[in-house]
Design a protein around this motif. Sequence first.
Motif, short mmCIF file in Angstrom:
data_model
loop_
_atom_site.label_atom_id
_atom_site.label_comp_id
_atom_site.label_asym_id
_atom_site.label_seq_id
_atom_site.Cartn_x
_atom_site.Cartn_y
_atom_site.Cartn_z
N LEU A 164 0.84 -1.20 0.00
CA LEU A 164 0.00 0.00 0.00
C LEU A 164 0.87 1.25 0.00
N GLU A 165 0.33 2.31 -0.55
CA GLU A 165 0.89 3.65 -0.36
C GLU A 165 0.14 4.28 0.81
N LEU A 170 -0.45 7.71 9.33
CA LEU A 170 0.89 7.17 9.20
C LEU A 170 1.59 6.98 10.55
N GLU A 171 1.39 7.92 11.46
CA GLU A 171 2.07 7.79 12.76
C GLU A 171 1.53 6.60 13.54
N THR A 172 0.23 6.37 13.45
CA THR A 172 -0.35 5.19 14.10
C THR A 172 0.19 3.92 13.45
N MET A 173 0.29 3.92 12.13
CA MET A 173 0.87 2.78 11.43
C MET A 173 2.30 2.52 11.92
N ARG A 174 3.06 3.58 12.09
CA ARG A 174 4.44 3.44 12.53
C ARG A 174 4.51 2.83 13.92
N GLN A 175 3.62 3.27 14.79
CA GLN A 175 3.58 2.72 16.15
C GLN A 175 3.22 1.24 16.14
N LEU A 176 2.25 0.88 15.32
CA LEU A 176 1.84 -0.52 15.23
C LEU A 176 2.96 -1.38 14.67
N ARG A 177 3.65 -0.88 13.66
CA ARG A 177 4.77 -1.64 13.10
C ARG A 177 5.90 -1.79 14.11
N VAL A 185 14.90 -2.58 16.71
CA VAL A 185 14.37 -1.57 17.62
C VAL A 185 15.32 -0.37 17.64
N GLY A 186 14.76 0.80 17.57
CA GLY A 186 15.55 2.02 17.63
C GLY A 186 15.61 2.77 16.32
N ARG A 187 15.51 2.06 15.17
CA ARG A 187 15.54 2.74 13.88
C ARG A 187 14.14 3.13 13.46
N ALA A 188 13.97 4.40 13.15
CA ALA A 188 12.65 4.87 12.74
C ALA A 188 12.32 4.36 11.34
N LEU A 189 11.11 3.88 11.17
CA LEU A 189 10.67 3.39 9.87
C LEU A 189 10.36 4.56 8.95
N LYS A 190 10.83 4.49 7.72
CA LYS A 190 10.48 5.48 6.72
C LYS A 190 9.06 5.21 6.23
N ASP A 191 8.42 6.24 5.70
CA ASP A 191 7.05 6.08 5.23
C ASP A 191 6.94 4.96 4.21
N ARG A 192 7.90 4.85 3.31
CA ARG A 192 7.81 3.84 2.26
C ARG A 192 8.00 2.42 2.79
N GLY A 197 4.91 -4.63 1.79
CA GLY A 197 4.96 -6.08 1.88
C GLY A 197 3.67 -6.56 2.50
N PRO A 198 3.21 -7.77 2.18
CA PRO A 198 1.90 -8.23 2.66
C PRO A 198 1.79 -8.32 4.18
N SER A 199 2.84 -8.72 4.85
CA SER A 199 2.78 -8.80 6.31
C SER A 199 3.03 -7.45 6.95
N LYS A 200 3.81 -6.61 6.29
CA LYS A 200 4.03 -5.26 6.80
C LYS A 200 2.72 -4.47 6.83
N LEU A 201 1.94 -4.60 5.75
CA LEU A 201 0.67 -3.85 5.73
C LEU A 201 -0.30 -4.39 6.75
N CYS A 202 -0.24 -5.71 7.03
CA CYS A 202 -1.11 -6.27 8.08
C CYS A 202 -0.70 -5.73 9.45
N GLN A 203 0.59 -5.62 9.71
CA GLN A 203 1.05 -5.03 10.96
C GLN A 203 0.62 -3.57 11.06
N ALA A 204 0.81 -2.82 9.99
CA ALA A 204 0.50 -1.38 10.00
C ALA A 204 -0.98 -1.10 10.18
N LEU A 205 -1.84 -2.04 9.76
CA LEU A 205 -3.29 -1.85 9.87
C LEU A 205 -3.91 -2.68 10.98
N ALA A 206 -3.07 -3.34 11.78
CA ALA A 206 -3.56 -4.18 12.88
C ALA A 206 -4.55 -5.23 12.38
N ILE A 207 -4.14 -5.93 11.32
CA ILE A 207 -4.92 -7.03 10.76
C ILE A 207 -4.35 -8.35 11.27
N ASP A 208 -5.17 -9.17 11.89
CA ASP A 208 -4.71 -10.48 12.37
C ASP A 208 -5.73 -11.55 11.96
#
Length: 290
Positions: A164-165, A170-177, A185-192, A197-208
């Motif tokens: 997904l784009e 986005l900040e909530t997505m970052r927290q969930l990821r 741990v410690g490195r900030a995730l870039k927006d991109r 990735g399929p599992s990254k988007l599930c983490q970012a959207l709290a899909i389980d």
Amino acid sequence: MPVRGAAQLSRRIGQKKRLLEAEEPGSDLHGAPTPSPTEPRLGQPASLGPQRSVYFSSPKSRSARLGSEFFDQPAVALARAFLGQVLVRRLDDGTELRGRIVETEAYVGPEDEAAHSRGGRQTPRNRGMFMKPGTLYVYVIYGMYFCMNVSSRGDGACVLLRALEPLGGLETMRQLRNALRKGTVGRALKDRELCSGPSKLCQALAIDKSFDQRDLAADTAVWMEHSAPGTREPAVVAAARVGIGQAGEWAQKPLRFYVRGSPWVSVVDRTAEQNTQSGPAVSICAHEAF
């Protein structure tokens, strides 16, 4: 006062009152009060087409939501049609996370050696693939990641959402990821990196797994919306799917689709971009794409 005189006086007062009301700046040509810019207008609608109540209309209830008829198409057509549409996830606190779909994979059914439904087998795990079009099929990979698919027309056929784009939240997505990341741990995730990735988007959207077998056309926590009006149709690349090396000839079929030039795509296939019909896939590490 005689009755006749009182009636005449009443008529004169009514005429004067109507004249005064017609001269007031807050009135339209029909004498109906014009509301201030901060008030909803309840008078005659400007259009004769279907109208929505100003009190019940909202971004969440607008007709942009994709209905069951959209999902009722073959997997390949649906995988392409998803590109540019918007996936929406509403969290329990009302926060809405939004992302434009830029990458998908089609799994066409029992004949597809890479599909979980290959050979026509049905299990409790893959039941969502055999349910009506628009049903979510969420499964676990590597024992810790989730992948989200949408069933299409045809038993055992579905579309995997790969990337997904991020558009909103986005900040909530970052927290969930960050809460679910391993070893970085410690490195900030870039927006991109949020949904690439399929599992990254599930983490970012709290899909389980709890989203498995939900109806994407009716659910209140996750749904899809049409792309914004006027959005240009994206140039689409067709490439081999990711991480299915054991699927024989099906491993090379161009059933992954992504928006050409999008920085949000999980894996770019330069060879396929030169020939979107039959170019061989670039060798990658499947685990990195998730």
